[in-house]
Write an enzyme that holds these catalytic residues in place. Sequence first.
Site, PDB file in Angstrom:
ATOM      1  N   GLY A  76      12.718  32.718   7.639  1.00 56.86           N
ATOM      2  CA  GLY A  76      11.754  31.445   7.486  1.00 56.86           C
ATOM      3  C   GLY A  76      10.276  32.000   8.947  1.00 56.86           C
ATOM      4  O   GLY A  76      10.015  33.315   8.823  1.00 56.86           O
ATOM      5  N   SER A  77       9.085  31.225   9.607  1.00 60.64           N
ATOM      6  CA  SER A  77       8.557  31.064   9.671  1.00 60.64           C
ATOM      7  C   SER A  77       9.000  31.196  11.579  1.00 60.64           C
ATOM      8  O   SER A  77       9.806  31.036  11.852  1.00 60.64           O
ATOM      9  CB  SER A  77       7.624  29.833   9.738  1.00 60.64           C
ATOM     10  OG  SER A  77       7.782  29.318  10.895  1.00 60.64           O
ATOM     11  N   THR A  78       8.322  32.410  12.528  1.00 60.55           N
ATOM     12  CA  THR A  78       8.856  32.375  14.120  1.00 60.55           C
ATOM     13  C   THR A  78       8.497  30.953  14.564  1.00 60.55           C
ATOM     14  O   THR A  78       9.337  30.752  15.051  1.00 60.55           O
ATOM     15  CB  THR A  78       7.367  33.000  14.894  1.00 60.55           C
ATOM     16  OG1 THR A  78       7.518  34.420  13.657  1.00 60.55           O
ATOM     17  CG2 THR A  78       7.716  33.579  15.765  1.00 60.55           C
ATOM     18  N   GLU A  79       7.266  29.876  14.464  1.00 58.33           N
ATOM     19  CA  GLU A  79       7.143  29.182  14.791  1.00 58.33           C
ATOM     20  C   GLU A  79       8.630  28.037  14.746  1.00 58.33           C
ATOM     21  O   GLU A  79       9.297  27.611  15.841  1.00 58.33           O
ATOM     22  CB  GLU A  79       6.325  28.424  14.303  1.00 58.33           C
ATOM     23  CG  GLU A  79       5.295  28.707  14.457  1.00 58.33           C
ATOM     24  CD  GLU A  79       3.867  30.231  13.659  1.00 58.33           C
ATOM     25  OE1 GLU A  79       3.427  30.738  14.112  1.00 58.33           O
ATOM     26  OE2 GLU A  79       4.801  30.387  12.626  1.00 58.33           O
ATOM     27  N   THR A  80       9.017  28.173  13.573  1.00 57.94           N
ATOM     28  CA  THR A  80      10.378  27.003  13.427  1.00 57.94           C
ATOM     29  C   THR A  80      11.283  28.011  14.174  1.00 57.94           C
ATOM     30  O   THR A  80      12.386  27.026  13.872  1.00 57.94           O
ATOM     31  CB  THR A  80      10.514  27.386  11.418  1.00 57.94           C
ATOM     32  OG1 THR A  80       9.232  26.508  11.184  1.00 57.94           O
ATOM     33  CG2 THR A  80      11.241  25.984  11.471  1.00 57.94           C
ATOM     34  N   ALA A  81      11.585  29.081  14.132  1.00 58.86           N
ATOM     35  CA  ALA A  81      12.428  29.989  14.944  1.00 58.86           C
ATOM     36  C   ALA A  81      12.685  29.804  16.334  1.00 58.86           C
ATOM     37  O   ALA A  81      14.144  29.510  16.791  1.00 58.86           O
ATOM     38  CB  ALA A  81      12.525  31.244  14.560  1.00 58.86           C
ATOM     39  N   GLU A  99      15.735  35.972  10.231  1.00 60.62           N
ATOM     40  CA  GLU A  99      14.453  36.210   9.609  1.00 60.62           C
ATOM     41  C   GLU A  99      13.313  36.250   9.545  1.00 60.62           C
ATOM     42  O   GLU A  99      13.222  35.451   9.113  1.00 60.62           O
ATOM     43  CB  GLU A  99      15.487  37.142   8.249  1.00 60.62           C
ATOM     44  CG  GLU A  99      14.937  38.226   7.155  1.00 60.62           C
ATOM     45  CD  GLU A  99      15.073  37.997   6.221  1.00 60.62           C
ATOM     46  OE1 GLU A  99      14.770  38.628   4.520  1.00 60.62           O
ATOM     47  OE2 GLU A  99      15.741  36.825   5.744  1.00 60.62           O
ATOM     48  N   CYS A 132       5.842  36.954   1.489  1.00 61.67           N
ATOM     49  CA  CYS A 132       7.083  38.290   1.799  1.00 61.67           C
ATOM     50  C   CYS A 132       6.436  38.583   2.707  1.00 61.67           C
ATOM     51  O   CYS A 132       5.399  38.693   3.498  1.00 61.67           O
ATOM     52  CB  CYS A 132       6.942  38.915   0.674  1.00 61.67           C
ATOM     53  SG  CYS A 132       7.944  41.172   1.230  1.00 61.67           S
TER      54      CYS A 132
END
Length: 228
Positions: A76-81, A99, A132
Amino acid sequence: FPLLMQAWKLGPALACGNTVVMKTAEQTPLTALYVAALAKEAGFPPGVINIISGYGPTAGAAISEHMDVDKVAFTGSTETAHIVMEAAAKSNLKRVSLELGGKSPMIVLADSDLDFAVDTCHHGLFFNMGQCCCAGSRIYVQEGVYDEFVKKSVERAKKRTVGDPFTEGIEQGPQIDTEQFNKINRMIEEGKQSGAKLLCGGKRWGDKGYYIEPTVFSDVPDDSTIGS
């Protein structure tokens, strides 16, 4: 992608003898639920494959914060990571695999087959409506062939067919939801304001649905939102 990502996550974990608790993206829950039904039909024991449908702040947080979960794999997104890693660290220091989205540019050199390069870059950007994690939304082209590459890219983008993805011959369907639709339109506006040249597209396609015209900018500043 829902089916592919589910396979990428389930396969290694199950092959190594683990049970899995999987939270699907809230936009695409049905694929995973159907695969889980097939797994049950195939004879997987109860509790080996577990599917949770819900939102990140509730269902996702319950997984990343749980003391009995030993490993989290997130796409997912970098923010959520950042949130996932923080929750993993604050709970039981569970291992985390990520990822995330990227924006690495594609590079076209002067000795390239330009027609092949245009087709490859076109596919790299517009595949799956640009949704993507490795979409080639930036392209660096060597100066000697820049103008010709841009011309061919615009011609290809203008030929791209947009509409109902279930209709034969259609190359591009809608974005997945309002959030993605608005995000892309916002980036197009930021591109215009940065001084980049809008060569084609740049607005909504049709009068309903989350369709966006295939869009190409040239002379994009490196420090702009769409160029960095």
